[in-house]
Design a protein around this motif. Structure first.
Motif, PDB file in Angstrom:
ATOM      1  N   ALA C 388       0.833  -1.202   0.000  1.00 60.49           N
ATOM      2  CA  ALA C 388       0.000   0.000   0.000  1.00 60.49           C
ATOM      3  C   ALA C 388       0.869   1.254   0.000  1.00 60.49           C
ATOM      4  CB  ALA C 388      -0.925  -0.014   1.219  1.00 60.49           C
ATOM      5  N   SER C 391       2.345   1.920  -3.398  1.00 60.29           N
ATOM      6  CA  SER C 391       1.361   2.340  -4.383  1.00 60.29           C
ATOM      7  C   SER C 391       0.893   3.766  -4.129  1.00 60.29           C
ATOM      8  CB  SER C 391       0.149   1.407  -4.340  1.00 60.29           C
ATOM      9  OG  SER C 391       0.560   0.080  -4.410  1.00 60.29           O
ATOM     10  N   ALA C 392       1.510   4.462  -3.206  1.00 59.55           N
ATOM     11  CA  ALA C 392       1.198   5.865  -2.916  1.00 59.55           C
ATOM     12  C   ALA C 392      -0.254   6.034  -2.500  1.00 59.55           C
ATOM     13  CB  ALA C 392       1.530   6.758  -4.117  1.00 59.55           C
ATOM     14  N   LEU C 393      -0.674   5.240  -1.510  1.00 59.06           N
ATOM     15  CA  LEU C 393      -2.020   5.396  -0.991  1.00 59.06           C
ATOM     16  C   LEU C 393      -1.965   6.253   0.264  1.00 59.06           C
ATOM     17  CD1 LEU C 393      -3.308   1.733  -1.215  1.00 59.06           C
ATOM     18  CD2 LEU C 393      -3.537   3.538  -2.878  1.00 59.06           C
ATOM     19  N   PRO C 394      -2.831   7.258   0.392  1.00 59.23           N
ATOM     20  CA  PRO C 394      -2.857   7.996   1.656  1.00 59.23           C
ATOM     21  C   PRO C 394      -3.440   7.083   2.715  1.00 59.23           C
ATOM     22  CG  PRO C 394      -4.613   8.730   0.220  1.00 59.23           C
ATOM     23  CD  PRO C 394      -3.792   7.788  -0.574  1.00 59.23           C
ATOM     24  N   PHE C 399       2.526   8.296  -0.398  1.00 57.82           N
ATOM     25  CA  PHE C 399       1.689   9.364  -0.930  1.00 57.82           C
ATOM     26  C   PHE C 399       2.275  10.724  -0.594  1.00 57.82           C
ATOM     27  CE2 PHE C 399      -1.800  11.465  -2.623  1.00 57.82           C
ATOM     28  CZ  PHE C 399      -2.199  12.458  -1.758  1.00 57.82           C
ATOM     29  N   GLU C 402       4.926  11.580  -3.107  1.00 62.46           N
ATOM     30  CA  GLU C 402       4.355  11.795  -4.443  1.00 62.46           C
ATOM     31  C   GLU C 402       3.622  13.134  -4.476  1.00 62.46           C
ATOM     32  OE1 GLU C 402       1.595   8.833  -5.803  1.00 62.46           O
ATOM     33  OE2 GLU C 402       0.759  10.285  -7.208  1.00 62.46           O
ATOM     34  N   ALA C 436      -0.029   5.072 -11.158  1.00 64.02           N
ATOM     35  CA  ALA C 436      -1.220   4.227 -11.282  1.00 64.02           C
ATOM     36  C   ALA C 436      -0.828   2.802 -11.645  1.00 64.02           C
ATOM     37  CB  ALA C 436      -2.162   4.819 -12.328  1.00 64.02           C
TER      38      ALA C 436
END
Lengths: 220, 318, 666
Positions: C388, C391-394, C399, C402, C436
């Motif tokens: 996670a 994948s740059a998820l907040p 994140f 990024e 993405a």
């Protein structure tokens, strides 16, 4: 010329670029012809608006010619020719649609950079409209280069000419605009007729459905 | 005192989005049915469906893991927080600055990440279909969304939604080509992200045409209710987003009185209705695309967003 | 403090590596070597952290090496920042290896070289003159090469090591030339002197190209990345974590040190070149990653993607600096440094997870795994957080960096040059695409390996990792969450670095209310990781309680629904290749010439249907294969020189002498 007039002129020119992209996106002939009709309608709207803000009544005539000829006469006759000659309905491309659109974006970027750099001293409305016009021109050329189907190539050529008309009307004070556009349109008409009457069966990359049928083994 | 009032408004916003989301879904279904000359389900049917699902027991596959059970809560929580950050009837809410538009897009992305994982959890081929297609759609829809955010941020000078809405409300910019491109692209991305026709059919029961439905195929009971509610919230979020950026009239500024907020709520409900009806009409007019036409569709949205951002980079008057 | 404390610790690591030669054959060797490495790395980490927060500078000189140069060492804010990053990764790897290292079959091939590797990386960072720098750089390459050769029985590993040593030597050659150009005809290699002497623009441009080749190949910039996906997976997992997570950061350090510090003021087109290289690496790296089935190779290609991300930030910083936009340059550099820090953490975490999977099942191929979440819950949770985060998820740390990079891109319309005006938004689009695709890649990795049904018996029997490995993984997973919730502290920590280079820094983040991240101005953009974490957690808990209170309770287990057609064989679930098929079809046709062909037997025949996927690595086919072919051809031609008569050799010497005399005469 700032304010709302500026914005509407930009919007119409920008939507012309947008519709050029839509033409690249289409993969079926009838849809392509419809989008081209939309292209012509937008062109006449843009020319009408230019006539309004530049106070040049001759441009109304150019707009009328573009509307009648390119939005009604040519699409209707093209559609009839397609049905009569049984031309292949799907348009084949040399490379995929994604790559073509990427190339289209690169061309738009290029035309922006070129136009805005070399006309740094000119009137802001005119130079940005010229940038859009060059984009439409290059996109029309791209369409001609990447389509295998002659109808697609002809439509590319006509959209290229729309770009030229946009450029001509955007730059103020260009003489004989009406006469030049009439001459161009007649030229296009003869080219279209010439292509279809004399070249169609020998020169297409894609295959004419009736021609295929003649060479099949079993005939019903 | 002011802090309490602002906190109340923020909570009202969170409750309002939750309350209106199933109603929006109901409106869309009703209008679609009417256009097809059916009577259609009543407007409150989605509420009834949710209540029914909450009261049913959950049937889990024997090999479903703890992740499968946790995902509905994660998906719902992230979508709800994202929806709470979008200005619906008022801007500059108490915590609206804690996440800008990029954070909202990424929160929705994390919901999608976990949902795709849940699709793969039970180990059926349908779950795999849904997850892999969702991954493909997301790999193009997310960059398109980021490009749209860029275009809007370069016009408004900020990525905060409240600041964007305020700037566009002040009509300093007027009609801009970039705004038109961004609107077009945003509508395309919204359709893709919410799984509406022509990308995905939300009402289908044919497995091979599903994307979202295939991922949640194994869910039942309260889990399915939460996921459905999250999907309705996502649709509400996107319509609110289009409304607050492109039709910002009616948004109550900070420090309004109750009259301003009431006007805001009414304007918001009006925008939702218009958006829902437009979506229903659009879905009825157009056919669903083949799965591998979707990348071309989303690629076009990405190009439009990129073109908008490029135009802003190149000249300030675009 | 500072360098005075760091040098003895590094010396301790060198001594440990010598001791490790004998300890390698003892049973207690693993525990001793890794335990002491952990302690020393932790000490260096603390030292670096203190130096960074106090923005103190220290230097030392030792009479080692070349007599007229000696060995200069110094710690300035940039070195302190990278000491923190490197030693964090090193400490984690040592902790992990306390458990993992016990499964090593030939520990005497690994134990002496692990502390040497750590010592060399630290020495590169604290080196203050070109000779020490290059010597340490070579030691770093050699030590990691030996570690890659640890499992030498596999011919794939031998080939990987060969390609690695060739590329590493080539990279060192490029750096040697770069330093030679910088030192100039005077030949003074100390960094202090190089800093003062500003090179001519032509020389500076050449230095940029050489450093991009030298440091870029070590970091993994396309097209110099070919060794990375072969060598990183070949090494033992804790070494892979170090190579991917930490050694690439040392290469980034080399790039920043030479280009930002020693090379004088940049030109605007330097930023352009670096930006384009970074964006291309980002997209190509992740697309390659999506097509791999080997777990560690996916992680190696993902490293290439993240390095591309960091280089985009560095390119933006160069472009801003060339145009005198100091605060924007500070933002871009901070974004790059923060991403380097975050990547070291989550990439190490992911490699630790891959190592645990390898130990538990003996398999690296995702097609033989599946359902590991049931047998390895702790590993699965930590790896999930790692996936996670990457994948740059907040609200996780990927994140935050990024977000900062995107904010830096949003500041770029101020740049006046046309090339930048067109290519910066293009790079932004490519970055968004890469991010993405990375999410898709890690859904695939976690979904195929850990979720679903086990595809083989070993996957079904897998048990969780040993306690030391679990502690290391959990610590890094916790760090991902904390760094994501409180990114402001890391941004503040990097402020002395930007002050050193640009004379500007971001506004102090610790002073912002609610600990939000406000890089430019509050009205412009703000992100509060902590609040978002709290909100999401609170919403989830509120919903859970409400549902528990008012909804039905209980769960019933039943066979999977599967639309009424359940299949008992786990072969029918999605494989790694099938998950990637849509993306391969969209992107692979152009970039990898991916072609699918299906042979269907006629109805009634009992032969199976076959699907065949062909792909080519275009970089290998068009760059390296012709190069290798050309070198072989030239070498073959020059082979005749081995078999000449004595008279011919004398003729050569005579001609060379005459030519040199000509040159002197002119």
């Amino acid at each position: 010329m700032q304010g709302l007039a500026f914005d509407i002129a930009h919007l119409l020119a920008g939507s012309l670029v947008l519709v050029s992209f839509m033409m690249i996106y289409q993969d079926r002939l009838p849809a392509l012809i419809n989008v081209f009709a939309l292209h012509a309608i937008l062109l006449s709207a843009s020319v009408t608006w230019q006539a309004n803000i530049q106070n040049m009544p001759e441009l109304y005539l150019t707009a009328m010619i573009a509307l009648v000829f390119k939005a009604f006469v040519i699409p209707i006759s093209l559609r009839r020719m397609i049905v009569q000659m049984g031309i292949h309905r799907e348009i084949e491309n040399v490379v995929g649609i994604g790559v073509t659109m990427l190339a289209g974006i690169a061309l738009v970027a290029l035309s922006m950079v070129v136009m805005l750099r070399i006309t740094a001293m000119a009137d802001p409305l005119a130079r940005e409209d010229l940038a859009f016009a060059l984009s439409v021109l290059l996109l029309g050329l791209l369409m001609m280069v990447t389509r295998r189907n002659a109808v697609g190539q002809v439509i590319g050529f006509m959209s290229l000419e729309n770009g030229l008309i946009l450029a001509a009307t955007g730059a103020k004070g260009m003489p004989l605009v009406v006469e030049i556009s009439v001459a161009f349109s007649i030229l296009i008409a003869f080219i279209v007729i010439g292509i279809f009457l004399f070249r169609i069966r020998e020169r297409f990359d894609s295959v004419d459905v009736h021609a295929l049928d003649r060479f099949r083994g079993e005939q019903p | 005192m002011i802090f309490l009032r602002d906190l109340t408004v923020q909570f009202v916003q969170m409750g309002l989005v939750l309350l209106l989301a199933p109603l929006l879904t109901g409106v869309v279904r009703k209008v679609k049915a009417r256009l097809l000359r059916r009577i259609g389900p009543p407007l409150i049917q989605p509420y009834r469906d949710l209540l029914r699902l909450f009261r049913k027991e959950v049937v889990l596959a024997t090999n479903a893991s703890w992740l499968f059970r946790a995902v509905p809560y994660l998906v719902f929580a992230s979508t709800w927080v994202a929806a709470a950050l979008v200005p619906t009837f008022a801007t500059n809410l108490l915590f609206s600055w804690s996440g800008d538009l990029i954070a909202i897009v990424a929160l929705l992305g994390s919901g999608r990440f976990f949902l795709a994982l849940a699709g793969m959890d039970v180990g059926t081929s349908f779950g795999g279909i849904g997850s892999s297609r969702e991954a493909m759609i997301a790999s193009l829809a997310e960059p398109a969304m980021i490009m749209i955010v860029f275009s809007l941020a370069l016009i408004a000078g900020s990525t905060q939604l409240s600041a964007m809405a305020g700037y566009l409300l002040s009509l300093q910019e007027g009609l801009r080509v970039t705004l038109a491109l961004a609107l077009f692209a945003l509508i395309m991305v919204a359709i893709a992200e919410n799984g509406r026709i022509p990308i995905d059919n939300p009402a289908t029961h044919l497995e091979l045409t599903m994307v979202h439905e295939a991922m949640v195929l194994e869910y039942s009971g309260r889990h399915l209710a939460l996921i459905d509610l999250a999907a309705s919230l996502k649709l509400l979020l996107y319509i609110s987003l289009i409304g607050c950026v492109f039709v910002p009239w009616g948004l109550a500024p900070a420090e309004s009185d109750w009259r301003g907020y009431a006007i805001g709520v009414l304007a918001y409900i009006g925008k939702l209705l218009v958006g829902g009806i437009a979506l229903a009409v659009f879905e009825t007019f157009i056919a669903k695309m083949r799965v591998f036409r979707v990348p071309a569709f989303l690629g076009a949205a990405l190009m439009l967003g990129f073109l908008g951002a490029l135009l802003r980079f190149v000249s300030g008057s675009f | 403090m500072g360098i005075v404390f760091a040098l003895p610790c590094i010396l301790g690591l060198l001594v440990l590596s010598l001791v490790g030669v004998t300890l390698g054959h003892r049973r207690s060797g693993t525990a001793v070597v890794y335990g002491v490495s952990f302690v020393l790395s932790a000490a260096l980490l603390a030292n670096g952290g203190i130096a960074l927060f106090s923005a103190a500078e220290s230097s030392a000189w030792l009479p080692l090496g070349l007599p007229w140069v000696g060995a200069h060492f110094a710690i300035d804010p940039l070195a302190a920042a990278f000491l923190v990053i490197v030693n964090l990764g090193a400490a984690g790897a040592s902790l992990y290896a306390l458990g993992y290292g016990r499964h090593e079959k030939e520990p005497w091939r690994v134990l002496p070289f692990f502390p040497l590797f750590l010592a060399a990386m630290n020495l590169v960072i604290v080196a203050d003159d070109a000779f020490t720098f290059l010597l340490s750089w070579e030691f770093m390459s050699l030590a990691s090469w030996v570690l890659v050769m640890a499992h030498h029985h596999d011919p794939e590993n031998r080939r990987a090591a060969f390609i690695y040593i060739v590329m590493a030597s080539f990279g060192t050659l490029a750096l040697l030339l770069a330093f030679g150009l910088l030192a100039g005809p005077g030949g003074n290699y100390a960094f202090d002197f190089i800093r003062i002497a500003s090179p001519a623009p032509m020389t500076a441009g050449l230095v940029l190209a050489l450093v991009l080749i030298g440091a870029g190949s070590k970091a993994g910039l396309v097209p110099l990345h070919v060794w990375l996906p072969l060598a990183h997976p070949a090494a033992p997992s804790h070494v892979s974590a170090l190579m991917s997570g930490v050694m690439t950061k040392v290469a980034i350090y080399a790039f920043i040190r030479i280009i930002f510090d020693l090379n004088g003021l940049p030109e605007w087109w330097w930023g352009l070149v670096v930006l384009v290289a970074g964006a291309a690496s980002a997209v190509l790296g992740v697309l390659y990653a999506l097509l791999q089935n080997d777990l560690k190779r996916v992680l190696a290609y993902s490293t290439i993607e993240n390095i591309g991300f960091i280089f985009v930030g560095l390119g933006l910083a160069l472009a801003f600096q060339a145009n005198d936009l100091a605060s924007a340059a500070a933002l871009a550099l901070v974004a790059a440094l923060l991403h380097a820090f975050n990547h070291a953490i989550f990439k190490s975490l992911l490699f630790f997870g891959a190592g645990a999977v390898l130990t538990a099942t003996g398999e690296r191929n995702m097609g033989k795994l599946g359902g590991l979440i049931h047998g390895m819950p702790a590993t699965a949770l930590a790896t999930l957080i790692g996936c996670a985060a990457i994948s740059a998820l907040p609200p996780l740390n990927g994140f935050a960096s990024e977000w900062l990079t995107l904010q830096a891109i949003l500041l770029s319309p101020q740049l006046p040059q046309w090339g930048l005006k067109v290519l910066v938004p293009a790079s932004g689009a490519l970055l968004a695409l890469a991010a993405a695709l990375a999410a898709a890649c890690f859904i695939r990795v976690f979904g195929v390996s850990f979720l679903g049904r086990p595809r083989t018996a070993v996957a079904e029997r897998a048990r969780d990792a040993d306690p030391w490995s679990r502690i290391a993984m959990s610590a890094f997973a916790l760090l991902c969450v904390v760094a994501g919730a409180l990114p402001g502290f890391a941004v503040d920590a990097f402020a002395p670095v930007t002050t050193e280079f640009f004379g500007a820094q971001l506004s102090p983040q610790a002073a912002v209310p609610w600990l939000a991240l406000v890089p430019v101005a509050p009205a412009r953009a703000s992100y509060d990781g902590l609040l978002i974490l709290v909100f999401v957690a609170m919403s989830a808990v509120v919903v859970l309680l409400t549902v528990r209170l008012f909804g039905a309770k209980g769960v019933r287990r039943a066979p999977a629904w599967d639309c009424g057609f359940p299949d008992s064989s786990p072969v029918t679930q999605y494989t790694a290749e099938s998950f990637a098929q849509p993306i391969r079809r969209v992107f692979g046709g152009l970039l990898f010439h991916a072609r699918e062909s299906v042979t269907m037997p006629p109805p009634g025949a009992t032969a199976p249907a076959r699907i065949r996927v062909e792909m080519r690595d275009l970089v290998w086919d068009f760059l390296y294969a012709p190069l290798a072919l050309g070198i072989e051809m030239i070498a073959g031609r020059m082979n005749v020189l081995q078999f000449l008569t004595i008279r011919r050799y004398l003729t050569f010497v005579f001609l060379a002498l005459v030519t040199l005399l000509f040159v002197v005469a002119l």
